[in-house]
Motif scaffolding. Structure first.
Motif, PDB file in Angstrom:
ATOM      1  N   PHE A 253     -11.057 -50.565 -60.497  1.00 26.57           N
ATOM      2  CA  PHE A 253     -12.333 -50.158 -59.917  1.00 26.57           C
ATOM      3  C   PHE A 253     -12.550 -48.704 -60.320  1.00 26.57           C
ATOM      4  CE2 PHE A 253      -9.011 -50.247 -56.632  1.00 26.57           C
ATOM      5  CZ  PHE A 253      -8.889 -48.897 -56.337  1.00 26.57           C
ATOM      6  N   THR A 254     -13.757 -48.214 -60.165  1.00 27.07           N
ATOM      7  CA  THR A 254     -14.066 -46.873 -60.658  1.00 27.07           C
ATOM      8  C   THR A 254     -14.282 -45.912 -59.491  1.00 27.07           C
ATOM      9  OG1 THR A 254     -16.484 -47.119 -60.682  1.00 27.07           O
ATOM     10  CG2 THR A 254     -15.252 -47.984 -62.583  1.00 27.07           C
ATOM     11  N   GLU A 255     -14.354 -44.625 -59.849  1.00 22.67           N
ATOM     12  CA  GLU A 255     -14.603 -43.605 -58.839  1.00 22.67           C
ATOM     13  C   GLU A 255     -15.939 -43.834 -58.131  1.00 22.67           C
ATOM     14  OE1 GLU A 255     -13.223 -43.129 -61.679  1.00 22.67           O
ATOM     15  OE2 GLU A 255     -11.379 -41.984 -61.314  1.00 22.67           O
ATOM     16  N   LYS A 256     -16.861 -44.491 -58.808  1.00 19.09           N
ATOM     17  CA  LYS A 256     -18.159 -44.761 -58.189  1.00 19.09           C
ATOM     18  C   LYS A 256     -18.035 -45.709 -56.999  1.00 19.09           C
ATOM     19  CE  LYS A 256     -20.963 -44.035 -62.342  1.00 19.09           C
ATOM     20  NZ  LYS A 256     -21.908 -44.661 -63.314  1.00 19.09           N
ATOM     21  N   ASP A 257     -16.978 -46.517 -57.007  1.00 22.22           N
ATOM     22  CA  ASP A 257     -16.760 -47.458 -55.897  1.00 22.22           C
ATOM     23  C   ASP A 257     -16.162 -46.778 -54.665  1.00 22.22           C
ATOM     24  OD1 ASP A 257     -17.596 -49.798 -57.307  1.00 22.22           O
ATOM     25  OD2 ASP A 257     -15.682 -49.799 -58.378  1.00 22.22           O
ATOM     26  N   LEU A 258     -15.651 -45.559 -54.846  1.00 19.64           N
ATOM     27  CA  LEU A 258     -14.933 -44.890 -53.762  1.00 19.64           C
ATOM     28  C   LEU A 258     -15.880 -44.063 -52.897  1.00 19.64           C
ATOM     29  CD1 LEU A 258     -11.838 -43.636 -55.794  1.00 19.64           C
ATOM     30  CD2 LEU A 258     -11.989 -45.666 -54.345  1.00 19.64           C
ATOM     31  N   PRO A 259     -15.607 -43.953 -51.597  1.00 19.37           N
ATOM     32  CA  PRO A 259     -16.423 -43.104 -50.723  1.00 19.37           C
ATOM     33  C   PRO A 259     -16.309 -41.634 -51.140  1.00 19.37           C
ATOM     34  CG  PRO A 259     -14.943 -44.514 -49.444  1.00 19.37           C
ATOM     35  CD  PRO A 259     -14.503 -44.598 -50.856  1.00 19.37           C
ATOM     36  N   GLU A 260     -17.404 -40.902 -51.039  1.00 26.59           N
ATOM     37  CA  GLU A 260     -17.362 -39.468 -51.296  1.00 26.59           C
ATOM     38  C   GLU A 260     -16.490 -38.785 -50.247  1.00 26.59           C
ATOM     39  OE1 GLU A 260     -21.330 -38.031 -51.408  1.00 26.59           O
ATOM     40  OE2 GLU A 260     -21.839 -39.093 -53.267  1.00 26.59           O
ATOM     41  N   ALA A 261     -16.086 -37.542 -50.547  1.00 24.16           N
ATOM     42  CA  ALA A 261     -15.105 -36.847 -49.704  1.00 24.16           C
ATOM     43  C   ALA A 261     -15.538 -36.765 -48.243  1.00 24.16           C
ATOM     44  CB  ALA A 261     -14.844 -35.456 -50.266  1.00 24.16           C
ATOM     45  N   THR A 262     -16.794 -36.405 -48.011  1.00 25.19           N
ATOM     46  CA  THR A 262     -17.238 -36.263 -46.612  1.00 25.19           C
ATOM     47  C   THR A 262     -17.314 -37.618 -45.920  1.00 25.19           C
ATOM     48  OG1 THR A 262     -19.526 -36.266 -47.387  1.00 25.19           O
ATOM     49  CG2 THR A 262     -18.500 -34.119 -47.008  1.00 25.19           C
ATOM     50  N   VAL A 263     -17.723 -38.646 -46.670  1.00 23.52           N
ATOM     51  CA  VAL A 263     -17.768 -39.998 -46.098  1.00 23.52           C
ATOM     52  C   VAL A 263     -16.355 -40.477 -45.795  1.00 23.52           C
ATOM     53  CG1 VAL A 263     -18.408 -42.403 -46.517  1.00 23.52           C
ATOM     54  CG2 VAL A 263     -19.907 -40.554 -47.291  1.00 23.52           C
ATOM     55  N   LYS A 264     -15.430 -40.159 -46.710  1.00 17.21           N
ATOM     56  CA  LYS A 264     -14.036 -40.562 -46.501  1.00 17.21           C
ATOM     57  C   LYS A 264     -13.500 -39.986 -45.197  1.00 17.21           C
ATOM     58  CE  LYS A 264      -9.492 -40.543 -48.721  1.00 17.21           C
ATOM     59  NZ  LYS A 264      -8.686 -40.135 -49.909  1.00 17.21           N
ATOM     60  N   ARG A 265     -13.811 -38.722 -44.944  1.00 18.40           N
ATOM     61  CA  ARG A 265     -13.342 -38.123 -43.686  1.00 18.40           C
ATOM     62  C   ARG A 265     -14.027 -38.774 -42.497  1.00 18.40           C
ATOM     63  NH1 ARG A 265      -8.646 -36.107 -42.104  1.00 18.40           N
ATOM     64  NH2 ARG A 265      -8.969 -36.128 -39.872  1.00 18.40           N
ATOM     65  N   ASP A 266     -15.291 -39.133 -42.645  1.00 20.97           N
ATOM     66  CA  ASP A 266     -16.001 -39.821 -41.559  1.00 20.97           C
ATOM     67  C   ASP A 266     -15.350 -41.169 -41.254  1.00 20.97           C
ATOM     68  OD1 ASP A 266     -17.794 -37.760 -41.290  1.00 20.97           O
ATOM     69  OD2 ASP A 266     -19.351 -38.689 -42.519  1.00 20.97           O
ATOM     70  N   LEU A 267     -14.829 -41.822 -42.293  1.00 17.57           N
ATOM     71  CA  LEU A 267     -14.127 -43.089 -42.084  1.00 17.57           C
ATOM     72  C   LEU A 267     -12.927 -42.881 -41.163  1.00 17.57           C
ATOM     73  CD1 LEU A 267     -14.094 -44.511 -45.745  1.00 17.57           C
ATOM     74  CD2 LEU A 267     -15.561 -45.263 -43.860  1.00 17.57           C
ATOM     75  N   TYR A 268     -12.191 -41.788 -41.412  1.00 10.69           N
ATOM     76  CA  TYR A 268     -11.043 -41.496 -40.544  1.00 10.69           C
ATOM     77  C   TYR A 268     -11.508 -41.173 -39.123  1.00 10.69           C
ATOM     78  CZ  TYR A 268      -6.773 -39.422 -38.723  1.00 10.69           C
ATOM     79  OH  TYR A 268      -5.674 -39.150 -37.954  1.00 10.69           O
TER      80      TYR A 268
END
Length: 446
Positions: A253-268
């Motif tokens: 999968f590509t980086e485009k499939d991954l959540p952006e940094a701020t979204v990633k923290r929101d996931l946590y």
């Protein structure tokens, strides 16, 4: 919080060891490894933990950063189990203080330990427990794959004395599971959880990951809510590390499939809030436990420990790793086995303990290792006076942003600062500062 996350968006180690593996230098000789084990196992009160690595999996999970060997050919079990027994024999032959030493902890990780047949699983555990004497209250734990684990294995593990299991879950969303090549319907996880409880396992952990491809706030909320239906005693809520230059499978999968940094923290954050609402308590980095669990009790009594196996409710003096890629630890050494399973077995067939590399800890390393461990297990650390000026300067902006506080030499991570624990720990990382001599730039004003 969003502004703070943007300001302190700095890569930082996980600090499962100090120094971290990329900064290991001055590898010990085999003789030095043996001598260190001898020295630190000799005291009667010293405690021994054993880690056993089973690298095999039948399918490849594309998020995985572990040392694995993918095969459906189970004939690999017999020579590998024989190699593990041979490795333990070499250690007991060469380390006098290991003979008859009380075993406090035993942990099986992978890969997938439940890849093994019931016969090979029982044979391996029996062999270890006959070589080493368990303490009166030994802690045995194992990582299990709900897609492969059989009820017969759970019954066997219960008979052998295991009371803790860790289930690889990662995410319950079907689309996320498809992208990481781990199709695992909720019912599989539910069945293993309920069967383990019925058999008397008193601590069940779920491994969850945030930052996986196509994860959204809604899908994370769904995964946490499904987790809460089963109410595991502990939860390890890890950040996905995207390192396709190391793990080629992550290129599926590509980086485009991954959540952006701020979204990633929101996931946590959404995960943490939902867990805490249901009574879970955050312990150190990425870990949660219910108040009845020994992990939370160890945190409250200042007995929490952390090593390559993760968080533990008791401290051990020596961790001996068996199997390919396993890492051993004494107070003054780290050493790691050959990573490739074939090289690991070849060394043992030649009668050689299969050590690949390691690190001899200097006095400064040992001090900093303990400081980072204290910080990671209690949210606070008593900073030596000779280090305070540097640590204070490093964390000055973080103090201004109320992420840390000082009371004389006692540094405490505030509630607001908990998401930044890894960055705070960098204040004690001499190796990182020597390789990157400029101070971290937290330039974005908030």
């Amino acid at each position: 919080m969003k502004q703070l996350l943007e300001k302190y968006d700095t890569p930082a180690p996980r600090y499962t060891s100090y120094p971290t593996v990329p900064y290991w230098t001055d590898s010990p000789t085999l003789e030095e490894c043996i001598q260190s084990l001898e020295t630190h196992l000799t005291p009667k009160e010293s405690k021994l933990a054993l880690y056993l690595h089973i690298p095999f999996c039948e399918t490849l999970c594309t998020f995985c950063g572990c040392n694995t060997s993918i095969t459906k050919n189970h004939t690999v079990e017999e020579p590998y189990v024989a190699a593990i027994k041979n490795e333990l024999n070499l250690y007991t032959d060469k380390v006098n203080s290991l003979k008859g030493k009380n075993l406090s902890e035993l942990h099986l990780g992978g890969g997938s330990p439940t890849y093994l047949s019931d016969y090979h699983l029982e044979s391996t555990i029996d062999y270890i427990l006959n070589k080493l004497n368990p303490t009166e209250d030994p802690q045995y734990s194992i990582e299990v794959d709900p897609r492969r684990t059989r009820v017969s294995q759970l019954k066997l593990l219960q008979k052998l004395g295991f009371r803790r299991i860790s289930l690889g879950v990662q995410d319950f969303d079907p689309e996320v599971q498809r992208l990481v090549n781990r199709i695992q319907p909720f019912e599989l996880t539910e069945n293993i959880t309920r069967e383990a409880r019925a058999l008397g396992f008193d601590s069940i952990n779920f491994d969850l990951i945030y930052g996986l491809p196509k994860q959204t706030l809604d899908s994370m909320k769904y995964s946490i809510e499904r987790t809460l239906e089963l109410k595991p005693d502990r939860i390890a809520f890890y950040s996905y590390a995207h390192v396709p230059w190391i793990k080629a499978s992550q290129r599926l999968f590509t980086e485009k499939d991954l959540p952006e940094a701020t979204v990633k923290r929101d996931l946590y954050e959404i995960g943490r809030q939902l867990l805490e609402k249901e009574g879970y308590r955050e312990i150190g980095m990425d870990h949660f436990a219910l108040p009845h669990d020994k992990l939370w009790k160890a945190f409250n009594s200042n007995q929490l420990h952390r090593n390559f196996m993760g968080y533990s409710d008791s401290k051990t003096d020596v961790m001996l790793g068996l199997g390919s890629s396993s890492i051993s630890e004494t107070p003054d050494l780290f050493f790691q086995n050959q990573k490739l399973e074939m090289k690991y077995r070849k060394s043992l067939l030649d009668g050689i303990i299969p050590i690949l590399r390691g690190h001899k800890l200097t006095k400064s390393d040992q001090i900093r290792k303990q400081l980072i461990l204290d910080l990671m297990t209690s949210w606070k650390v008593n900073v030596p006076s000779e280090m305070k000026t540097h640590v204070f300067q490093f964390l000055r902006e973080m103090e201004s942003d109320q992420l840390v506080s000082w009371q004389e030499n006692m540094l405490t991570v505030t509630e607001l600062g908990k998401p930044f624990l890894r960055i705070i720990a960098m204040a004690f990382d001499e190796k990182l500062q020597l390789s990157q001599p400029t101070k971290p730039v937290f330039s974005k004003a908030i």
